[in-house]
Design a protein around this motif. Structure first.
Motif, PDB file in Angstrom:
ATOM      1  N   ARG A   1       2.066   9.311  -6.116  1.00  0.00           N
ATOM      2  CA  ARG A   1       2.528  10.682  -5.875  1.00  0.00           C
ATOM      3  C   ARG A   1       3.616  11.053  -6.878  1.00  0.00           C
ATOM      4  NH1 ARG A   1       6.258  13.806  -3.284  1.00  0.00           N
ATOM      5  NH2 ARG A   1       5.466  15.599  -2.129  1.00  0.00           N
TER       6      ARG A   1
ATOM      7  N   ARG B   1       0.832  -1.200   0.000  1.00  0.00           N
ATOM      8  CA  ARG B   1       0.000   0.000   0.000  1.00  0.00           C
ATOM      9  C   ARG B   1       0.870   1.255   0.000  1.00  0.00           C
ATOM     10  NH1 ARG B   1      -4.614  -0.572  -1.724  1.00  0.00           N
ATOM     11  NH2 ARG B   1      -5.256  -2.085  -0.158  1.00  0.00           N
ATOM     12  N   GLN B   2       1.965   1.241   0.749  1.00  0.00           N
ATOM     13  CA  GLN B   2       2.864   2.398   0.767  1.00  0.00           C
ATOM     14  C   GLN B   2       3.547   2.566  -0.590  1.00  0.00           C
ATOM     15  OE1 GLN B   2       6.160   2.125   3.504  1.00  0.00           O
ATOM     16  NE2 GLN B   2       6.671   4.298   3.322  1.00  0.00           N
TER      17      GLN B   2
ATOM     18  N   ALA C   1      -2.853  10.019  -1.329  1.00  0.00           N
ATOM     19  CA  ALA C   1      -1.453   9.612  -1.197  1.00  0.00           C
ATOM     20  C   ALA C   1      -0.722  10.491  -0.186  1.00  0.00           C
ATOM     21  CB  ALA C   1      -0.761   9.690  -2.561  1.00  0.00           C
TER      22      ALA C   1
ATOM     23  N   GLN D   1      -1.754   9.735   3.312  1.00  0.00           N
ATOM     24  CA  GLN D   1      -1.630   8.302   3.587  1.00  0.00           C
ATOM     25  C   GLN D   1      -2.966   7.660   3.957  1.00  0.00           C
ATOM     26  OE1 GLN D   1       1.514   7.903   6.490  1.00  0.00           O
ATOM     27  NE2 GLN D   1       3.082   8.508   5.035  1.00  0.00           N
TER      28      GLN D   1
ATOM     29  N   ALA E   1      -8.274   2.064  -0.306  1.00  0.00           N
ATOM     30  CA  ALA E   1      -7.001   2.688   0.082  1.00  0.00           C
ATOM     31  C   ALA E   1      -7.152   3.600   1.281  1.00  0.00           C
ATOM     32  CB  ALA E   1      -6.437   3.493  -1.091  1.00  0.00           C
TER      33      ALA E   1
ATOM     34  N   ASN F   1       1.053   4.138  -3.022  1.00  0.00           N
ATOM     35  CA  ASN F   1       0.875   5.569  -2.776  1.00  0.00           C
ATOM     36  C   ASN F   1       2.100   6.376  -3.208  1.00  0.00           C
ATOM     37  OD1 ASN F   1      -1.686   5.226  -1.754  1.00  0.00           O
ATOM     38  ND2 ASN F   1      -1.026   5.163   0.376  1.00  0.00           N
TER      39      ASN F   1
ATOM     40  N   ARG G   1      -7.027  11.934  -5.472  1.00  0.00           N
ATOM     41  CA  ARG G   1      -5.950  10.930  -5.515  1.00  0.00           C
ATOM     42  C   ARG G   1      -4.685  11.468  -4.846  1.00  0.00           C
ATOM     43  NH1 ARG G   1      -6.485   6.586  -8.991  1.00  0.00           N
ATOM     44  NH2 ARG G   1      -8.297   6.578 -10.374  1.00  0.00           N
TER      45      ARG G   1
END
Length: 346
Positions: free
Chosen positions: A232, A224-225, A312, A315, A344, A228, A308
């Motif tokens: 970005r 997930r990190q 990101a 978080q 997310a 994101n 979006r």
């Protein structure tokens, strides 16, 4: 839903007998286990660290099985608290999931009465305890996720042993991203091409230095990190490839890759009127108003990109996102759902 699509695509590639050449050994292992689970009706237990995409994998298993056209219902183990009516809580969601799949996220957080009820649901009718209220097994596939070593919770008497063994019929363990460094660049590439298409940008891929940077970072937030971070980077990118400069937060934690972000100039006396930026140069944080064809972008496109970016940047924390965007949480969640981004959100 992007992670679920990646898992689903890996399963489909294996079924065609033509797996993606970039499919690493860990992704292939997960895909084979998921394919086996999708072809079965047995309970599934997915153990992983936060951010590993456990519920996305569960969704891919559901979509790859015979129940794909039936409901996929998610509940959280912390929802029914001690003393709450576990029967009513589970019965309500079982009705919603009839014929489909019920996913219990963070199953270790179920209270004792809910654990007993879940065991009864899975065990009926072959091993239901005396006095059970269930004459037969409900028509629901049970899956569960946990961020703990559930066997340790059993030894500490925090989780029912009989329920643990019922869930352990088809266990799947998702390894942390930091132990899969050879796959990080390929996974980042999958995210990159999807986000670049969504943003209407022509980005070929990662530079060699960017690939090395991402592979050397430990990724405490796992997939997930990474997702994101790539989003970005794509949102801010100006060139045809992503370089370490597009990952300043990551580079700050990897030796040899620190990116210095220039400080803002100190304000002195009345600030002079600034001239407009030269053509072809713009603030990387600004939303482009024109598309590649020279046409104005729609308000819906601009709103989607802003959401979006906020997702990101903050978080996935809904409170911070709704506060900074100036909209209510319910409105934000509805917009996230419309964009397919609700999974997310934290």
């Amino acid at each position: 839903m992007l992670l679920a699509k990646i898992f689903t695509d890996d399963i489909c590639a294996l079924r065609r007998g033509a797996p993606d050449p970039s499919l690493g050994s860990e992704r292939e292992r997960i895909a084979r286990l998921a394919d086996r689970a999708a072809r079965s009706a047995a309970p599934v237990l997915i153990e992983s660290e936060p951010g590993s995409g456990a519920h996305d994998l569960a969704r891919a298993i559901h979509d790859g099985g015979e129940r794909r056209q039936r409901p996929f219902i998610r509940i959280h183990g912390g929802d029914p608290h001690e003393g709450d009516d576990a029967d009513a809580f589970l019965a309500r969601h079982l009705r919603d999931a009839h014929g489909g799949t019920l996913l219990v996220q963070d199953v270790e957080r179920l209270n004792s009465s809910a654990q007993a009820r879940l065991f009864e649901i899975i065990a009926a009718p072959d091993a239901a305890p005396r006095g059970t209220r269930l004459p037969s097994r409900p028509d629901v596939r049970i899956m569960a996720t946990t961020g703990f070593a559930l066997a340790d919770e059993v030894r500490r008497a925090r989780f029912r042993e009989d329920l643990y063994y019922r869930l352990q019929v088809m266990p799947i363990s998702l390894r942390p991203l930091r132990t899969r460094r050879d796959e990080i660049a390929d996974l980042a590439g999958l995210f990159l091409h999807r986000f670049a298409a969504d943003e209407g940008k022509r980005i070929r891929g990662l530079s060699p230095d960017a690939s090395t940077l991402l592979s050397r970072y430990d990724w405490p937030g796992n997939l997930r990190q990474l997702e994101n971070a790539v989003f970005r980077a794509v949102a801010l990118a100006e060139g045809p490839v992503l370089t370490p400069a597009e990952f300043p937060q990551i580079a700050a934690h990897v030796q040899g890759f620190r990116i210095e972000i220039p400080r803002l100039p100190q304000a002195t006396a009345p600030a002079p009127v600034q001239e407009a930026p030269a053509p072809g140069r713009r603030d990387p944080h600004a939303l482009p108003l024109m598309n590649d064809s020279g046409e104005m972008r729609t308000l819906a496109e601009l709103e989607a990109q802003a959401i979006r970016f906020a997702l990101a940047h903050y978080q996935g924390h809904l409170s911070a996102i709704s506060r900074r965007l100036g909209i209510g949480r319910s409105t934000l969640y509805r917009k996230l759902k419309e964009l397919g981004l609700d999974d997310a959100a934290a």
